[in-house]
Enzyme design. Structure first.
Site, PDB file in Angstrom:
ATOM      1  N   LYS A 187       0.858  -1.187   0.000  1.00 17.97           N
ATOM      2  CA  LYS A 187       0.000   0.000   0.000  1.00 17.97           C
ATOM      3  C   LYS A 187       0.894   1.236   0.000  1.00 17.97           C
ATOM      4  CE  LYS A 187      -1.691   2.785   2.824  1.00 17.97           C
ATOM      5  NZ  LYS A 187      -1.500   3.955   1.955  1.00 17.97           N
ATOM      6  N   GLU A 262       9.954   1.295  10.455  1.00 10.10           N
ATOM      7  CA  GLU A 262      10.972   2.332  10.271  1.00 10.10           C
ATOM      8  C   GLU A 262      10.242   3.642  10.465  1.00 10.10           C
ATOM      9  OE1 GLU A 262      12.757   4.978   9.230  1.00 10.10           O
ATOM     10  OE2 GLU A 262      13.380   4.356   7.211  1.00 10.10           O
ATOM     11  N   CYS A 296      13.544  10.696   7.050  1.00 14.00           N
ATOM     12  CA  CYS A 296      13.552  10.416   8.487  1.00 14.00           C
ATOM     13  C   CYS A 296      14.971  10.380   9.034  1.00 14.00           C
ATOM     14  CB  CYS A 296      12.811   9.115   8.762  1.00 14.00           C
ATOM     15  SG  CYS A 296      13.320   7.836   7.641  1.00 14.00           S
ATOM     16  N   GLU A 393      10.070  16.334  14.354  1.00 13.66           N
ATOM     17  CA  GLU A 393      10.776  16.340  13.064  1.00 13.66           C
ATOM     18  C   GLU A 393      10.282  17.525  12.247  1.00 13.66           C
ATOM     19  OE1 GLU A 393      11.793  12.287  10.945  1.00 13.66           O
ATOM     20  OE2 GLU A 393       9.775  12.221  11.753  1.00 13.66           O
TER      21      GLU A 393
HETATM   22  P1  ADP Z   1       3.656  10.661   6.783  1.00  9.78           P
HETATM   23  O1  ADP Z   1       3.600  11.630   7.902  1.00  9.78           O
HETATM   24  O2  ADP Z   1       5.001  10.379   6.255  1.00  9.78           O
HETATM   25  O3  ADP Z   1       2.621  10.878   5.721  1.00  9.78           O
HETATM   26  P2  ADP Z   1       2.084   8.449   7.665  1.00  9.78           P
HETATM   27  O4  ADP Z   1       2.474   7.508   8.745  1.00  9.78           O
HETATM   28  O5  ADP Z   1       0.857   9.250   7.850  1.00  9.78           O
HETATM   29  O6  ADP Z   1       3.367   9.300   7.464  1.00  9.78           O
HETATM   30  O7  ADP Z   1       1.961   7.690   6.277  1.00  9.78           O
HETATM   31  C1  ADP Z   1       2.785   6.623   5.907  1.00  9.78           C
HETATM   32  C2  ADP Z   1       1.942   5.543   5.268  1.00  9.78           C
HETATM   33  O8  ADP Z   1       1.012   5.071   6.236  1.00  9.78           O
HETATM   34  C3  ADP Z   1       1.102   6.033   4.092  1.00  9.78           C
HETATM   35  O9  ADP Z   1       1.061   5.003   3.109  1.00  9.78           O
HETATM   36  C4  ADP Z   1      -0.251   6.231   4.715  1.00  9.78           C
HETATM   37  O10 ADP Z   1      -1.316   6.123   3.777  1.00  9.78           O
HETATM   38  C5  ADP Z   1      -0.287   5.066   5.683  1.00  9.78           C
HETATM   39  N1  ADP Z   1      -1.282   5.190   6.751  1.00  9.78           N
HETATM   40  C6  ADP Z   1      -1.703   6.291   7.399  1.00  9.78           C
HETATM   41  N2  ADP Z   1      -2.631   5.964   8.312  1.00  9.78           N
HETATM   42  C7  ADP Z   1      -2.807   4.612   8.255  1.00  9.78           C
HETATM   43  C8  ADP Z   1      -3.616   3.653   8.952  1.00  9.78           C
HETATM   44  N3  ADP Z   1      -4.438   4.017   9.916  1.00  9.78           N
HETATM   45  N4  ADP Z   1      -3.507   2.356   8.592  1.00  9.78           N
HETATM   46  C9  ADP Z   1      -2.655   1.969   7.640  1.00  9.78           C
HETATM   47  N5  ADP Z   1      -1.871   2.813   6.955  1.00  9.78           N
HETATM   48  C10 ADP Z   1      -1.933   4.114   7.255  1.00  9.78           C
END
Ligand code: ADP
Length: 492
Positions: A187, A262, A296, A393
């Site tokens: 995903k 990570e 990161c 960050e």
């Molecule tokens: P960033 O701040 O780098 O956008 P996120 O952790 O929000 O970091 O996003 C990283 C990945 O996690 C993306 O692919 C995002 O769609 C996914 N993501 C965000 N929320 C969820 C969730 N509740 N379950 C699964 N994946 C998620």
């Protein structure tokens, strides 16, 4: 060449994919919904991609599970050949993949092509490692028994990846997973799904069997929950924010899945009085401004010893003032836009907070005249470790300088965080740099070097920066189970 020409060319060569990839087929969202992918440099919509959720994720898991039955029985050599062919196709098309990354993520084209090369190197490396997954024979404890260790793939893996490296964060996971014999549901970030889909297209062209690599994107929590709930998914690998990582780790508990995480960093970059100033400035630039500060492992706090502080601040500001900001497709640009408006607002808030508490802007400190999500390369001085900019960050092109007196003080400030991903230090004394490297509570330490990532070295953090390692010979272990086999009745 304008963005529209690039898009037209990518479309005609089959690299602009907008559907999900399930069981070797390109599919729309079952309810026909789409989501917009925009170019952060212009705000223009690049593509409308399938907006998928629970049902599509469950079908992708079922495909990956079915494919696992045969892929895991391929010989190591056969899996290796598939990965190598995928690598070759990626390298043959690296310019086009780079263009896709620049379009959806904004980084300068040269840097984007660099990401493709780095990303592909994980496939090449793990194509080789596939052939080196050795077991063990344990000296027996009794004459009638033989004791063996087999290494076997964990099964179906769910991979959730971020927008800052839309390509390399995927290959870093899928390379070792496929080499080990696992299959995958990927995903990608909804902000940058296009590079992932192009990678899947090339996997298909490379002859990787249907169902081995699946890509679904859309409603992140739905897809995430489907991956977590499925007993067929045996591992989650995630790169992204600490908050989402914690949710995934908690969710993985219900089916006791392996997790590799990570997560966020808060990298200190320590410059000692005896540092070679040119090396320190070059290294700090690399560690801080790569990807517009959106990695990161980016230096988040630059700790400078008092004897060299003013000289270093001037030299760093001079170097940073030469950074050319602009659209990633423009010649000579080394800093692109931030990913979106929310990212710019976060940078603004953290800079304002620091200034309101006594920090001084030496350079930049505001939105760039180019508009959209462009932010000026920035240096701020007199920062302390209690300010928000030191605790969170910043994920933008801002270099905060903190002053310290002694080695002990530097170590104490550097370790005063829940994060522990990467740290950097610059200095001439071998004894001191080594001593400090040992004392730093981080998974990665760069000494007199700001660019430390590669496929041959382990990437990962300690404390709340994550679990497990990616890359290197260690990275494949996370995709393998150890099976102990006891062969008895040998004398009978
Ligand atoms: P960033 O701040 O780098 O956008 P996120 O952790 O929000 O970091 O996003 C990283 C990945 O996690 C993306 O692919 C995002 O769609 C996914 N993501 C965000 N929320 C969820 C969730 N509740 N379950 C699964 N994946 C998620």
């Amino acid at each position: 060449m304008g963005a529209n020409d690039v898009l037209a060319r990518l479309n005609s060569s089959g690299f602009l994919k907008t559907q999900g990839f399930i069981g070797g087929k390109w599919v729309d969202a079952y309810d026909g919904k789409t989501l917009e992918v925009t170019n952060p440099a212009t705000g223009e919509v690049i593509a409308n991609v399938a907006c998928m959720g629970t049902k599509e994720a469950n079908d992708a898991i079922a495909s990956a599970h079915k494919a696992f039955q045969s892929w895991s029985k391929f010989t190591a050599g056969e899996r290796s050949k598939c990965l190598r062919k995928w690598y070759d196709l990626i390298m043959a098309n690296k310019e086009q993949l780079g263009e896709l990354i620049t379009l959806e993520q904004g980084k300068p084209l040269k840097e984007a092509i660099g990401e493709v090369t780095l990303g592909a190197s994980y496939l090449e490396f793990y194509a080789e490692e596939a052939k080196r997954i050795y077991g063990d024979i344990i000296p027996t404890t009794s004459a009638d028994r033989r004791l063996f260790i087999l290494k076997q793939p964990v099964g179906v893996v769910g991979a959730i990846t971020p927008w800052n490296f839309p390509f390399a964060m995927i290959t870093r996971k899928v390379g070792p997973a496929l080499a080990a014999g696992c299959t995958m549901v990927i995903k990608p970030s909804e902000l940058t799904p296009l590079a992932a889909l192009a990678a899947a297209e090339l996997a298909n062209r490379a002859g990787i069997p249907p169902g081995v690599v699946n890509v679904v994107m859309g409603i992140a929590p739905e897809i995430g929950d489907a991956l977590l709930a499925s007993p067929q998914v045996r591992k989650i690998t995630f790169t992204g924010s600490t908050a989402v990582g914690k949710k995934l780790m908690a969710g993985a508990a219900s089916t006791v899945k392996k997790v590799t995480l990570e997560l966020g960093g808060n990298a200190p970059c320590i410059v000692f009085d005896d540092a070679d100033i040119e090396v320190a400035v070059k290294g700090t630039l690399g560690a801080k401004f790569r990807n517009t500060g959106q990695t990161c492992i980016c230096a988040n706090r630059i700790l400078v010893q008092e004897g060299i502080y003013d000289k270093f601040a001037r030299a760093l500001s001079d170097a940073i003032s030469n950074i050319k900001v602009g659209n990633g497709f423009s010649e000579g640009v080394v800093q692109g836009p931030l990913i979106n408006e929310a990212a710019v607002q976060k940078v603004e808030t953290l800079v304002q907070d620091a200034v309101s508490k006594g920090a001084e802007v030496l350079l930049g400190g505001k939105r760039h005249g180019l508009g959209f999500t462009f932010y000026e390369p920035t240096v701020i001085s007199n920062v302390n470790n209690e300010m928000r900019i030191s605790r969170e960050e910043v994920f933008g092109p801002v270099a905060p300088l903190l002053r310290f007196k002694t080695e002990e003080e530097a170590i104490s400030i550097a370790n005063d965080t829940d994060a522990g991903l990467a740290a950097y230090l610059f200095g001439a004394s071998v004894q001191r740099t080594w001593r400090v490297a040992e004392a730093l509570e981080y998974g990665i330490v760069g000494i007199n070097e700001g660019l430390v990532s590669s496929e041959v070295t382990p990437h990962g953090g300690v404390k709340q920066s994550g679990l497990g390692r990616e890359g290197s010979k260690y990275g494949i272990e996370d995709y393998l189970e150890i099976k102990y086999v006891c062969l008895g009745n040998m004398l009978g």
